[in-house]
Structures are given as structure tokens and as C-alpha cells.
Design a protein around this motif. Structure first.
Motif, mmCIF file in Angstrom:
data_model
loop_
_atom_site.group_PDB
_atom_site.id
_atom_site.type_symbol
_atom_site.label_atom_id
_atom_site.label_comp_id
_atom_site.label_asym_id
_atom_site.label_seq_id
_atom_site.Cartn_x
_atom_site.Cartn_y
_atom_site.Cartn_z
ATOM 1 N N ASN A 1 -12.995 -90.919 39.727
ATOM 2 C CA ASN A 1 -13.755 -91.187 41.427
ATOM 3 C C ASN A 1 -13.505 -90.204 42.313
ATOM 4 O O ASN A 1 -13.477 -90.451 43.562
ATOM 5 C CB ASN A 1 -13.203 -92.516 41.629
ATOM 6 N N PRO B 1 -21.554 -96.789 45.954
ATOM 7 C CA PRO B 1 -22.015 -97.365 45.119
ATOM 8 C C PRO B 1 -21.991 -96.717 43.802
ATOM 9 O O PRO B 1 -22.027 -97.419 42.619
ATOM 10 C CB PRO B 1 -23.620 -97.264 45.650
ATOM 11 N N THR B 2 -21.744 -95.187 43.583
ATOM 12 C CA THR B 2 -21.478 -94.632 42.466
ATOM 13 C C THR B 2 -20.086 -94.710 41.775
ATOM 14 O O THR B 2 -19.866 -94.046 40.703
ATOM 15 C CB THR B 2 -21.993 -93.074 42.429
ATOM 16 N N SER B 3 -19.147 -95.289 42.445
ATOM 17 C CA SER B 3 -17.673 -95.563 42.074
ATOM 18 C C SER B 3 -17.803 -96.304 41.104
ATOM 19 O O SER B 3 -18.585 -97.006 40.712
ATOM 20 C CB SER B 3 -17.003 -95.816 43.041
ATOM 21 N N SER B 4 -16.496 -96.478 40.345
ATOM 22 C CA SER B 4 -16.472 -97.459 39.198
ATOM 23 C C SER B 4 -16.072 -98.835 39.810
ATOM 24 O O SER B 4 -15.763 -99.793 39.014
ATOM 25 C CB SER B 4 -15.426 -96.828 38.294
ATOM 26 N N PRO C 1 -18.071 -100.458 42.751
ATOM 27 C CA PRO C 1 -18.903 -100.389 43.755
ATOM 28 C C PRO C 1 -18.935 -101.474 44.746
ATOM 29 O O PRO C 1 -19.349 -101.311 45.932
ATOM 30 C CB PRO C 1 -20.189 -100.618 43.348
ATOM 31 N N ASN D 1 -15.724 -88.007 43.202
ATOM 32 C CA ASN D 1 -16.716 -88.112 43.985
ATOM 33 C C ASN D 1 -16.766 -89.072 45.244
ATOM 34 O O ASN D 1 -17.243 -89.016 46.262
ATOM 35 C CB ASN D 1 -18.010 -87.984 43.330
ATOM 36 N N ALA D 2 -16.204 -90.295 44.692
ATOM 37 C CA ALA D 2 -16.050 -91.350 45.893
ATOM 38 C C ALA D 2 -15.033 -90.899 46.847
ATOM 39 O O ALA D 2 -15.265 -91.300 48.012
ATOM 40 C CB ALA D 2 -15.380 -92.525 45.221
ATOM 41 N N SER E 1 -17.223 -88.252 49.049
ATOM 42 C CA SER E 1 -18.226 -89.014 49.638
ATOM 43 C C SER E 1 -17.699 -89.827 50.697
ATOM 44 O O SER E 1 -18.318 -89.936 51.933
ATOM 45 C CB SER E 1 -19.118 -89.922 48.837
#
Length: 114
Positions: free
Chosen positions: A33, A64-67, A69, A35-36, A39
Motif C-alpha cells: 500500500n 479506493p485502490t488500497s487493500s 478501501p 501508493n495509498a 495518495s
């Protein structure tokens, strides 16, 4: 791992060492995660001053794209106001916006009209 800019114009970085040896070692779910975290810094729903340290800010966002959401990504950043820079201290998923924040210390709220 990355350097990015928050909505206030602060340049925030996260080192490989911090990510692997502190964030992932303490919160294994964050391994996939990264990117989370990035972001959340780039597009937080809210940023609070930390109630734990006067030189830290706490960022929250649902990614929303995290594991995970339906949960918030919480990112703690050590801030250097003079240079408008910061370094990620830690990050993890959290059910709500709480914990270690100064409730009167909101420094940024996302404009919902965009």
C-alpha cells in the motif's frame, strides 16, 4: 521510496529505510500500500496537527485502490515549516479519523466542491 507534494505545497518524502524498517515492520498490511501513503499525502481529506508532537502533522484519506478501501490511510509526517518539507514517520489503516490528533488543530480540509 518517493517524494511528492501535499496540497499546501510542502514537499514530503518517504525513505526506503523508513518504509521497510518502520512502516512495514510495524504494519505488514502496508507492504502493498505504498501508493495509498503517497495518495494520502497528495490528496488528503483532512490534515491535523499532532497532539503527540508539535512538529508533526497527521494526514487522513480513504484510498479506493488500497487493500483496505473502506478504511482511512493515516500518515504521520514530521514537518519542517521553515523549509516547507516533511518526512513520513509512519502510516497504517484506521477505521476513523482519530488518535494522536489535536481536535482544534485542523490545518487543511479537502474542498468538496472540486
Amino acid at each position: 521510496m518517493f517524494t511528492t507534494t501535499d496540497p499546501r505545497g510542502y514537499i514530503i518524502s518517504c525513505s526506503t529505510e523508513r518504509f521497510n524498517e518502520h512502516i512495514v515492520s510495524g504494519h505488514v498490511i502496508m507492504r502493498d500500500n505504498l501508493n495509498a501513503i503517497k495518495s494520502t499525502i497528495e490528496e488528503p481529506e483532512v490534515i491535523y496537527k499532532s497532539s503527540q508532537s508539535p512538529i508533526r502533522d497527521v494526514y487522513f484519506s480513504k484510498v479506493p485502490t488500497s487493500s483496505y478501501p473502506k478504511m482511512y490511510t493515516k500518515v504521520v509526517v514530521q514537518i519542517d515549516d521553515g523549509n516547507m518539507t516533511g518526512e513520513v514517520v509512519s502510516a497504517w489503516p484506521q477505521k476513523d479519523i482519530s488518535g494522536g490528533i489535536d481536535s482544534g488543530g485542523i490545518v487543511y480540509v479537502k474542498n468538496k466542491l472540486r
